[in-house]
Design a protein around this motif. Structure first.
Motif, short mmCIF file in Angstrom:
data_model
loop_
_atom_site.label_atom_id
_atom_site.label_comp_id
_atom_site.label_asym_id
_atom_site.label_seq_id
_atom_site.Cartn_x
_atom_site.Cartn_y
_atom_site.Cartn_z
N PRO A 1 -1.70 -5.11 -2.28
CA PRO A 1 -1.38 -4.05 -1.32
C PRO A 1 -2.51 -3.02 -1.27
O PRO A 1 -3.23 -2.83 -2.25
CB PRO A 1 -0.09 -3.43 -1.88
CG PRO A 1 0.48 -4.48 -2.78
CD PRO A 1 -0.70 -5.20 -3.34
N SER A 2 -2.66 -2.38 -0.13
CA SER A 2 -3.67 -1.33 0.00
C SER A 2 -3.26 -0.11 -0.83
O SER A 2 -2.10 0.02 -1.23
CB SER A 2 -3.82 -0.92 1.46
OG SER A 2 -2.64 -0.27 1.91
N SER B 1 -8.14 -9.69 -10.22
CA SER B 1 -7.57 -9.12 -9.00
C SER B 1 -7.94 -7.65 -8.89
O SER B 1 -8.16 -6.96 -9.89
CB SER B 1 -6.04 -9.27 -9.03
OG SER B 1 -5.42 -8.53 -7.99
N GLY B 2 -7.95 -7.16 -7.65
CA GLY B 2 -8.19 -5.74 -7.41
C GLY B 2 -6.91 -4.92 -7.40
O GLY B 2 -6.91 -3.74 -7.02
N ALA C 1 2.58 1.73 -15.41
CA ALA C 1 2.34 0.54 -14.59
C ALA C 1 1.51 -0.48 -15.36
O ALA C 1 0.46 -0.15 -15.91
CB ALA C 1 1.63 0.91 -13.29
N VAL C 2 2.00 -1.70 -15.41
CA VAL C 2 1.31 -2.81 -16.08
C VAL C 2 0.93 -3.82 -15.01
O VAL C 2 1.80 -4.39 -14.34
CB VAL C 2 2.20 -3.48 -17.14
CG1 VAL C 2 1.45 -4.63 -17.82
CG2 VAL C 2 2.68 -2.46 -18.17
N HIS C 3 -0.37 -4.05 -14.82
CA HIS C 3 -0.83 -4.92 -13.73
C HIS C 3 -1.61 -6.13 -14.22
O HIS C 3 -2.09 -6.17 -15.36
CB HIS C 3 -1.70 -4.11 -12.77
CG HIS C 3 -0.92 -3.20 -11.87
ND1 HIS C 3 0.04 -3.65 -10.99
CD2 HIS C 3 -0.95 -1.85 -11.72
CE1 HIS C 3 0.56 -2.63 -10.34
NE2 HIS C 3 -0.02 -1.52 -10.75
N VAL C 4 -1.74 -7.10 -13.31
CA VAL C 4 -2.53 -8.31 -13.53
C VAL C 4 -3.96 -7.93 -13.94
O VAL C 4 -4.46 -6.87 -13.56
CB VAL C 4 -2.52 -9.19 -12.26
CG1 VAL C 4 -3.11 -8.45 -11.07
CG2 VAL C 4 -3.26 -10.51 -12.48
N SER C 5 -4.59 -8.79 -14.70
CA SER C 5 -5.95 -8.53 -15.20
C SER C 5 -6.89 -8.04 -14.09
O SER C 5 -6.98 -8.65 -13.02
CB SER C 5 -6.53 -9.81 -15.81
OG SER C 5 -7.90 -9.64 -16.11
N SER D 1 -6.41 -0.76 -6.80
CA SER D 1 -5.68 -0.32 -5.61
C SER D 1 -4.48 0.53 -6.00
O SER D 1 -4.17 1.55 -5.36
CB SER D 1 -5.23 -1.53 -4.79
OG SER D 1 -4.69 -1.14 -3.56
N SER D 2 -3.80 0.13 -7.06
CA SER D 2 -2.64 0.86 -7.54
C SER D 2 -3.03 2.24 -8.05
O SER D 2 -2.35 3.24 -7.77
CB SER D 2 -1.95 0.06 -8.65
OG SER D 2 -0.78 0.71 -9.09
#
Length: 280
Positions: free
Chosen positions: A67-68, A96-97, A88-92, A101-102
């Motif tokens: 998502p933008s 990924s960006g 927030a826990v995000h993908v590596s 973005s988050s």
């Protein structure tokens, strides 16, 4: 209205357990999947089974996007109405960006979010969230939770048998030489997400029987006491996953094995037929 202390946020590359689905403080923000001009929202208007069917009939290879920052900001503003802050826990970030973005979205929304780079995918995110929630319940501060999760991130044991070489190649995750040799030799690569969050090919197997045995051996090597819990993620090959689970239990009955689906976003790259064993 009094706001709740912490919202837990992740993205749709994570494996969402039933317990997390029922947790009122948990939020998963979906990534996007593109078939030409058509855009689908992962898990919302495109399920993994629909994705596999679409790939078979598509003239163009699908792509994924995060998502933008603006889209993240909109979601964060809604979450901020009920929470003081979030983790927030995000993908590596190497794959990924999404994390970048988050983070930009949080700045726009002016919502305090503590970010964790999981350095992994799928259950790698899930395990960190589960651990973080345990720490929160025990009274740990947000700073203490972040310090603990940052130490754990990157330590996921993972062995991923890729289902479709062509998808991994077209998705930009495999170079031309690797793809050519793999196709020529009719092998399936076993890849691993390294401690710094990158993809690395570690083995090649030529038959389904050898592939399953390889994964069993890796699980047994990682659980010398014969106890523990692993997550077995599958891409539209449930019966094969059940067979692998039984092979593991036959050798080590005390190991708990939970089977789950890889998300549509991950399936775009790994492909139908993917099998993975993961544990912390």
């Amino acid at each position: 209205m009094t706001k709740k202390p912490i919202a837990w946020i992740t993205d749709s590359t994570a494996f969402i357990t039933e317990e997390l689905k029922q947790n009122p403080d948990f939020y998963s923000i979906p990534l996007n999947i593109h078939f030409g001009e058509k855009q689908f929202v992962d898990g919302v208007d495109l399920t993994p089974s629909q994705l596999y069917e679409n790939i078979k009939n598509a003239t163009e290879f699908p792509k994924t996007s995060q998502p933008s920052a603006g889209e993240f900001a909109e979601k964060f503003k809604r979450i901020s109405e009920n929470y003081e802050q979030a983790i927030a826990v995000h993908v590596s970030s190497e794959l990924s960006g999404t994390l970048a973005s988050s983070m930009a979205g949080a700045e726009i929304a002016e919502f305090p979010i503590t970010f964790i780079d999981s350095l992994s995918v799928s259950y790698g995110l899930t395990g960190l969230i589960e651990k973080g929630m345990e720490l929160q319940d025990s009274g740990a501060s947000v700073i203490e939770i972040k310090e603990s999760l940052d130490k754990i991130a990157g330590s996921l044991n993972n062995f991923i048998l890729i289902g479709q070489l062509e998808q991994l190649y077209k998705g930009g995750r495999m170079n031309g030489v690797q793809f050519f040799l793999g196709s020529l030799l009719k092998v399936k690569p076993v890849i691993q997400i390294t401690t710094d969050g990158k993809l690395e090919a570690i083995e090649k197997v030529r038959s389904e029987k050898k592939a399953l045995q390889y994964l069993v051996d890796k699980v047994l090597e990682g659980h010398p006491t014969g106890e523990g819990k692993i997550y077995l993620m599958q891409g539209n090959v449930l019966e094969q996953a059940k067979q692998l689970k039984q092979m593991i239990i036959d050798k080590a009955p005390e190991i708990g094995v939970e089977i789950g689906d890889i998300s549509s976003t991950l399936a775009v790259h790994a492909g139908e037929g993917t099998l993975a064993v993961l544990w912390y």
